[in-house]
Design an enzyme around this catalytic site. Structure first.
Site, PDB file in Angstrom:
ATOM      1  N   SER A   1       0.846  -1.202   0.000  1.00 40.81           N
ATOM      2  CA  SER A   1       0.000   0.000   0.000  1.00 40.81           C
ATOM      3  C   SER A   1       0.881   1.251   0.000  1.00 40.81           C
ATOM      4  O   SER A   1       2.094   1.164   0.256  1.00 40.81           O
ATOM      5  CB  SER A   1      -0.891   0.007   1.236  1.00 40.81           C
ATOM      6  OG  SER A   1      -0.105   0.240   2.395  1.00 40.81           O
TER       7      SER A   1
ATOM      8  N   GLU B   1     -10.903   0.091  -9.966  1.00 40.93           N
ATOM      9  CA  GLU B   1     -12.016  -0.322  -9.096  1.00 40.93           C
ATOM     10  C   GLU B   1     -13.289   0.419  -9.464  1.00 40.93           C
ATOM     11  O   GLU B   1     -13.276   1.614  -9.733  1.00 40.93           O
ATOM     12  CB  GLU B   1     -11.658  -0.063  -7.629  1.00 40.93           C
ATOM     13  CG  GLU B   1     -12.784  -0.437  -6.645  1.00 40.93           C
ATOM     14  CD  GLU B   1     -12.326  -0.486  -5.183  1.00 40.93           C
ATOM     15  OE1 GLU B   1     -11.168  -0.865  -4.926  1.00 40.93           O
ATOM     16  OE2 GLU B   1     -13.132  -0.145  -4.300  1.00 40.93           O
TER      17      GLU B   1
ATOM     18  N   HIS C   1     -11.284  -7.280  -3.076  1.00 38.01           N
ATOM     19  CA  HIS C   1     -10.596  -6.662  -1.937  1.00 38.01           C
ATOM     20  C   HIS C   1     -11.304  -7.107  -0.655  1.00 38.01           C
ATOM     21  O   HIS C   1     -12.339  -7.771  -0.703  1.00 38.01           O
ATOM     22  CB  HIS C   1     -10.641  -5.133  -2.060  1.00 38.01           C
ATOM     23  CG  HIS C   1      -9.640  -4.602  -3.024  1.00 38.01           C
ATOM     24  ND1 HIS C   1      -8.569  -3.851  -2.638  1.00 38.01           N
ATOM     25  CD2 HIS C   1      -9.540  -4.743  -4.366  1.00 38.01           C
ATOM     26  CE1 HIS C   1      -7.853  -3.544  -3.708  1.00 38.01           C
ATOM     27  NE2 HIS C   1      -8.413  -4.065  -4.776  1.00 38.01           N
TER      28      HIS C   1
ATOM     29  N   ASN D   1      -7.546 -10.294  -2.278  1.00 38.26           N
ATOM     30  CA  ASN D   1      -6.663  -9.525  -1.389  1.00 38.26           C
ATOM     31  C   ASN D   1      -6.857  -9.881   0.074  1.00 38.26           C
ATOM     32  O   ASN D   1      -7.985  -9.829   0.586  1.00 38.26           O
ATOM     33  CB  ASN D   1      -6.969  -8.029  -1.519  1.00 38.26           C
ATOM     34  CG  ASN D   1      -6.555  -7.447  -2.849  1.00 38.26           C
ATOM     35  OD1 ASN D   1      -6.090  -8.154  -3.737  1.00 38.26           O
ATOM     36  ND2 ASN D   1      -6.721  -6.141  -2.981  1.00 38.26           N
TER      37      ASN D   1
ATOM     38  N   ASP E   1      -1.034  -1.357  -4.004  1.00 42.97           N
ATOM     39  CA  ASP E   1      -2.407  -1.536  -3.540  1.00 42.97           C
ATOM     40  C   ASP E   1      -3.052  -0.155  -3.343  1.00 42.97           C
ATOM     41  O   ASP E   1      -2.460   0.727  -2.714  1.00 42.97           O
ATOM     42  CB  ASP E   1      -2.346  -2.290  -2.200  1.00 42.97           C
ATOM     43  CG  ASP E   1      -3.693  -2.789  -1.726  1.00 42.97           C
ATOM     44  OD1 ASP E   1      -4.607  -2.949  -2.557  1.00 42.97           O
ATOM     45  OD2 ASP E   1      -3.813  -3.049  -0.507  1.00 42.97           O
ATOM     46  N   HIS E   2      -4.241   0.029  -3.856  1.00 44.98           N
ATOM     47  CA  HIS E   2      -4.980   1.292  -3.706  1.00 44.98           C
ATOM     48  C   HIS E   2      -4.173   2.537  -4.085  1.00 44.98           C
ATOM     49  O   HIS E   2      -4.113   3.511  -3.307  1.00 44.98           O
ATOM     50  CB  HIS E   2      -5.539   1.442  -2.279  1.00 44.98           C
ATOM     51  CG  HIS E   2      -6.583   0.415  -1.960  1.00 44.98           C
ATOM     52  ND1 HIS E   2      -7.868   0.518  -2.419  1.00 44.98           N
ATOM     53  CD2 HIS E   2      -6.517  -0.745  -1.273  1.00 44.98           C
ATOM     54  CE1 HIS E   2      -8.548  -0.544  -2.012  1.00 44.98           C
ATOM     55  NE2 HIS E   2      -7.754  -1.330  -1.318  1.00 44.98           N
TER      56      HIS E   2
ATOM     57  N   ASP F   1      -6.979   3.488  -7.758  1.00 43.15           N
ATOM     58  CA  ASP F   1      -8.298   3.426  -7.132  1.00 43.15           C
ATOM     59  C   ASP F   1      -8.955   4.796  -7.178  1.00 43.15           C
ATOM     60  O   ASP F   1      -8.788   5.617  -6.282  1.00 43.15           O
ATOM     61  CB  ASP F   1      -8.167   2.928  -5.689  1.00 43.15           C
ATOM     62  CG  ASP F   1      -9.522   2.814  -5.002  1.00 43.15           C
ATOM     63  OD1 ASP F   1     -10.548   3.115  -5.653  1.00 43.15           O
ATOM     64  OD2 ASP F   1      -9.546   2.429  -3.821  1.00 43.15           O
TER      65      ASP F   1
HETATM   66  P1  13P Z   1      -8.605  -7.141   4.303  1.00 45.83           P
HETATM   67  O1  13P Z   1      -8.640  -5.961   5.219  1.00 45.83           O
HETATM   68  O2  13P Z   1      -9.895  -7.899   4.345  1.00 45.83           O
HETATM   69  O3  13P Z   1      -7.435  -8.036   4.528  1.00 45.83           O
HETATM   70  O4  13P Z   1      -8.485  -6.556   2.801  1.00 45.83           O
HETATM   71  C1  13P Z   1      -7.219  -6.247   2.256  1.00 45.83           C
HETATM   72  C2  13P Z   1      -7.315  -5.484   0.969  1.00 45.83           C
HETATM   73  O5  13P Z   1      -8.321  -5.415   0.298  1.00 45.83           O
HETATM   74  C3  13P Z   1      -6.082  -4.814   0.520  1.00 45.83           C
HETATM   75  O6  13P Z   1      -6.314  -4.046  -0.615  1.00 45.83           O
HETATM   76  O1  G3H Z   2      -6.874  -1.900   1.702  1.00 50.36           O
HETATM   77  C1  G3H Z   2      -6.046  -1.516   2.538  1.00 50.36           C
HETATM   78  C2  G3H Z   2      -4.920  -2.419   2.864  1.00 50.36           C
HETATM   79  O2  G3H Z   2      -5.308  -3.303   3.883  1.00 50.36           O
HETATM   80  C3  G3H Z   2      -3.683  -1.611   3.205  1.00 50.36           C
HETATM   81  O3  G3H Z   2      -3.755  -1.024   4.452  1.00 50.36           O
HETATM   82  O4  G3H Z   2      -3.034   1.334   3.959  1.00 50.36           O
HETATM   83  O5  G3H Z   2      -2.957   0.417   6.307  1.00 50.36           O
HETATM   84  O6  G3H Z   2      -1.317  -0.370   4.582  1.00 50.36           O
HETATM   85  P1  G3H Z   2      -2.713   0.166   4.848  1.00 50.36           P
HETATM   86 ZN    ZN Z   3      -8.253  -3.186  -0.738  1.00 50.83          ZN
END
Ligand code: 13P
Ligand code: G3H
Ligand code: ZN
Ligand code: NA
Length: 312
Positions: free
Chosen positions: A49, A138, A215, A258, A86-87, A108
């Site tokens: 992330s 997304e 996700h 995910n 991620d995101h 995202d």
């Molecule tokens: P969880 O919080 O359910 O593990 O989801 C993780 C996620 O979607 C990361 O993008």
């Molecule tokens: O979707 C979010 C992921 O779980 C990442 O979380 O931004 O705290 O690293 P984070």
């Molecule tokens: Zn996510």
């Protein structure tokens, strides 16, 4: 080296499984993920992330991901491994990640309008594709926390929008909202957690074979919740996404699932156990190793029983 997700997803959907995408924040979590994937012979996505990248540093992240490839090879495994943002929250962030060695990125823009989401996703896709990098976008909004954005309610993905979205944006995979949510508190005890599998099925008829991403798919194992509580932590009882629901999704066009929270819970439970059982311990290796192993063993079980990607 690291690969993008193109072939991983094509193979996953042809053979009816999903590629695990596990988040990592440090070396121990990277090792837990790659060891689990290598031992099970599963393709894997190392997911980072924006917050994780700030934590580790942009120079460290690609080093750890490249090290993961070497760790797998050293274990005698040639599984494909991707490093995925991620995101991703902007074109600039995605571009910076690509410059620093990511093989896959998510943009995202799901909280923007349909048109803005397409425009932003297309901009990232054009840049990424010119660099051999795959892109996830997304459509729809998950309830719960998505980095800084917090949504009260689900906005389920509307099946009639997906075809235009993927065609106009040119992205390689699409994250959808069908009732999953981020974090440890997805459902309350007593709830009957159900995904909107009817929406998933309808989406599949609109974009046949196109890789779908789920996700917020942690299952929040009761074992780790009770360990955390037993060893002095405070956490509400909660339920995640049942394995049975995820197993069904993995067999469909869902090509990537995910999981972040479950790894955090396993890791935290492991550290707390050592601290409570052996309060004199102050060598980090002595509490990080069991934490890493809980995480690795959980991922191995998940790959085998839920993702279906074992030996793929
Ligand atoms: P969880 O919080 O359910 O593990 O989801 C993780 C996620 O979607 C990361 O993008
Ligand atoms: O979707 C979010 C992921 O779980 C990442 O979380 O931004 O705290 O690293 P984070
Ligand atoms: Zn996510
Ligand atoms: Na699948």
């Amino acid at each position: 080296g690291l690969v993008n997700t193109k072939e991983m997803f094509a193979k996953a959907n042809k053979e009816g499984y999903a590629v695990p995408a596990f988040n990592f924040n440090n070396m121990e979590q990277m090792l837990a993920i790659v060891e689990a994937a290598a031992l099970k012979g599963s393709p894997v996505i190392l997911q980072c992330s924006g917050g994780a990248r700030t934590y580790m540093g942009r120079t460290v992240v690609p080093m750890l991901a490249k090290a993961a490839v070497d760790v797998a090879r050293d274990m005698g495994s040639d599984i494909p491994i991707a490093l995925h943002l991620d995101h991703g929250s902007s074109f600039e962030q995605a571009k910076d990640c690509i410059e620093w060695g990511f093989s896959s990125v998510m943009i995202d823009a799901s909280h923007h309008s349909f048109e803005e989401n397409i425009a932003e996703s297309k901009k990232v896709a054009e840049y990424a594709h010119a660099h051999g990098v795959t892109v996830e976008a997304e459509l729809g909004v998950l309830a719960g926390i998505e980095d800084e954005v917090e949504a009260e309610e689900h906005i389920f993905t509307q099946p009639h929008e997906v075809e235009e979205f993927v065609k106009a944006s040119g992205v390689d995979s699409l994250a959808i909202s069908i009732g999953t949510s981020h974090g440890a508190h997805k459902f309350k005890p007593g709830d009957d957690p159900k995904l909107k599998l009817d929406i998933l099925a309808e989406i599949e008829t609109k974009i046949p074979g196109f890789p779908i991403v789920l996700h917020g798919s942690s299952s929040v194992p009761a074992k780790f919740i009770s360990m955390i509580k037993e060893f002095g932590g405070e956490i509400k009882d909660a339920i995640g996404i049942p394995d049975e629901q995820l197993r069904g999704a993995a067999k469909s066009a869902v090509a990537k699932i995910n999981v972040d929270t479950d790894g955090r819970l396993a890791f935290t439970a492991g550290i707390r156990e050592v601290f409570v059982k052996n309060p004199k311990e102050f060598d980090p290796r002595k509490y990080l190793t069991p934490a890493k192993n809980y995480m690795r063993d959980f991922y191995m079980e998940k790959i085998e029983n839920v993702f279906g990607s074992e030996g793929a």
